[in-house]
Motif scaffolding. Sequence first.
Motif, PDB file in Angstrom:
ATOM      1  N   GLU A  25      31.503 -37.302 -32.865  1.00 28.06           N
ATOM      2  CA  GLU A  25      32.781 -36.736 -33.287  1.00 28.06           C
ATOM      3  C   GLU A  25      33.929 -37.658 -32.849  1.00 28.06           C
TER       4      GLU A  25
ATOM      5  N   GLY B 167      36.766 -39.242 -30.900  1.00 30.31           N
ATOM      6  CA  GLY B 167      37.008 -39.309 -29.469  1.00 30.31           C
ATOM      7  C   GLY B 167      35.768 -39.483 -28.629  1.00 30.31           C
TER       8      GLY B 167
ATOM      9  N   LYS C 146      33.144 -44.156 -30.005  1.00 32.93           N
ATOM     10  CA  LYS C 146      32.530 -45.077 -30.969  1.00 32.93           C
ATOM     11  C   LYS C 146      33.333 -46.378 -31.113  1.00 32.93           C
TER      12      LYS C 146
HETATM   13  N1  LIG Z   1      44.193 -47.079 -25.554  1.00 35.12           N
HETATM   14  C1  LIG Z   1      43.680 -45.980 -25.001  1.00 35.12           C
HETATM   15  N2  LIG Z   1      44.163 -45.500 -23.829  1.00 35.12           N
HETATM   16  C2  LIG Z   1      43.617 -44.400 -23.247  1.00 35.12           C
HETATM   17  N3  LIG Z   1      42.592 -43.706 -23.753  1.00 35.12           N
HETATM   18  C3  LIG Z   1      42.075 -44.138 -24.916  1.00 35.12           C
HETATM   19  C4  LIG Z   1      42.570 -45.291 -25.608  1.00 35.12           C
HETATM   20  N4  LIG Z   1      41.850 -45.469 -26.736  1.00 35.12           N
HETATM   21  C5  LIG Z   1      40.937 -44.483 -26.754  1.00 35.12           C
HETATM   22  N5  LIG Z   1      41.065 -43.686 -25.676  1.00 35.12           N
HETATM   23  C6  LIG Z   1      40.234 -42.519 -25.355  1.00 35.12           C
HETATM   24  O1  LIG Z   1      38.903 -42.946 -25.258  1.00 35.12           O
HETATM   25  C7  LIG Z   1      38.031 -41.991 -25.844  1.00 35.12           C
HETATM   26  C8  LIG Z   1      37.193 -42.635 -26.929  1.00 35.12           C
HETATM   27  O2  LIG Z   1      38.018 -43.051 -27.989  1.00 35.12           O
HETATM   28  P1  LIG Z   1      37.445 -43.807 -29.260  1.00 35.12           P
HETATM   29  O3  LIG Z   1      36.527 -44.871 -28.808  1.00 35.12           O
HETATM   30  O4  LIG Z   1      38.592 -44.210 -30.101  1.00 35.12           O
HETATM   31  O5  LIG Z   1      36.601 -42.661 -29.970  1.00 35.12           O
HETATM   32  P2  LIG Z   1      36.065 -42.562 -31.480  1.00 35.12           P
HETATM   33  O6  LIG Z   1      36.117 -43.923 -32.089  1.00 35.12           O
HETATM   34  O7  LIG Z   1      34.678 -42.027 -31.329  1.00 35.12           O
HETATM   35  O8  LIG Z   1      36.947 -41.584 -32.171  1.00 35.12           O
HETATM   36  C9  LIG Z   1      38.906 -40.857 -26.335  1.00 35.12           C
HETATM   37  O9  LIG Z   1      38.931 -39.856 -25.360  1.00 35.12           O
HETATM   38  C10 LIG Z   1      40.262 -41.497 -26.475  1.00 35.12           C
HETATM   39  O10 LIG Z   1      41.275 -40.571 -26.263  1.00 35.12           O
END
Ligand SMILES: Nc1ncnc2c1ncn2[C@@H]1O[C@H](COP(=O)(O)OP(=O)(O)O)[C@@H](O)[C@H]1O
Length: 303
Positions: free
Chosen positions: A54, A56, A59
């Motif tokens: 899902e 967050g 991925k």
């Molecule tokens: N630049 C950032 N700073 C802080 N938290 C982040 C950042 N980018 C992503 N996150 C957090 O890291 C987690 C994974 O994000 P992400 O890899 O983008 O998930 P997905 O691609 O599965 O949607 C999430 O909880 C998101 O809020």
Amino acid sequence: MSPAAVTPDAAEVPSFLAVEDLVVDYPTPAGPVRAVDHVSFSVPRGGSLAVVGESGSGKSTIACAIVRLLKPASGRIVLDGTDLATLPERRLRPLRRRVQMVFQDPYGSLAPHLTALEIVAEPLRVAGMTDKTERRRRATGLLDRVGLPATALERRPDEFSGGQRQRIGIARALASEPDLLVCDEATSALDVSVQAQVLDLLRELREETGITYIVIAHHLGVVREISTDVVVLKAGRVVERGRTADVLAAPAEPYTRALRRAALDPTAIRGVKPRTRAASTTAAPQPAEGHAPVTTSPEGTGK
Ligand SMILES: Nc1ncnc2c1ncn2[C@@H]1O[C@H](COP(=O)(O)OP(=O)(O)O)[C@@H](O)[C@H]1O
Ligand SMILES: [Mg+2]
């Protein structure tokens, strides 16, 4: 916790990419946030692995770590015997060409002022192809390969449909002749029928070129045709893994069943506008209690 085993038969099938015990943190004012929490998986050369979860679940963070747009806190990312996780930039540079990413947003990731031909020719220039005629010839061939007509060469990104833009992104990635292609929700911004065409293209390219794929998606349906194996991610951890057909046929985790149900949702099949869908279905899946049990589907009768 089990140790960071990759796959039981790793000794027989050498992995081309092995992600081992990967941890990635984001710095925030409140302290580091752990986005990827001890994740391990591997892909053999020419193989195709899906990473599903899902919104967050971590991925894109994994994708960015593999292409080293992000530096992991710990763990290893071993590409063809070299650990990318700790490599200094100077030694990373020659390897960057070998790992290419196709992004989710085919508009935002293409330079708006360049023509399709220029976008695809640019990595060729960076790679040292100095002859402009040769670059044009090669870029034209790549754009033809991904199904864009010759009349499209001089057009700019905003003159293309979403699916066509994604084809340009794929041609650009292929221009570097990568060994590994990381597709981060490469089709999720597209209408469903267009998704299928782009997935078909990715599958054909894999068969033709023997390129290794990591295909990232937020539900299981997208990956069934293109990935032999899948890891399911939740809150930065792997909660399920296996052959895609097996996981689709008999998901062990309620969470995976929810991701599978999203794939079979008729609104997803009819092609709801992607942005609305992202907003409405990427919330945490509900617990399974209230739902009818998911029965094994006929397409999942693999060995
Ligand atoms: N630049 C950032 N700073 C802080 N938290 C982040 C950042 N980018 C992503 N996150 C957090 O890291 C987690 C994974 O994000 P992400 O890899 O983008 O998930 P997905 O691609 O599965 O949607 C999430 O909880 C998101 O809020
Ligand atoms: Mg993402």
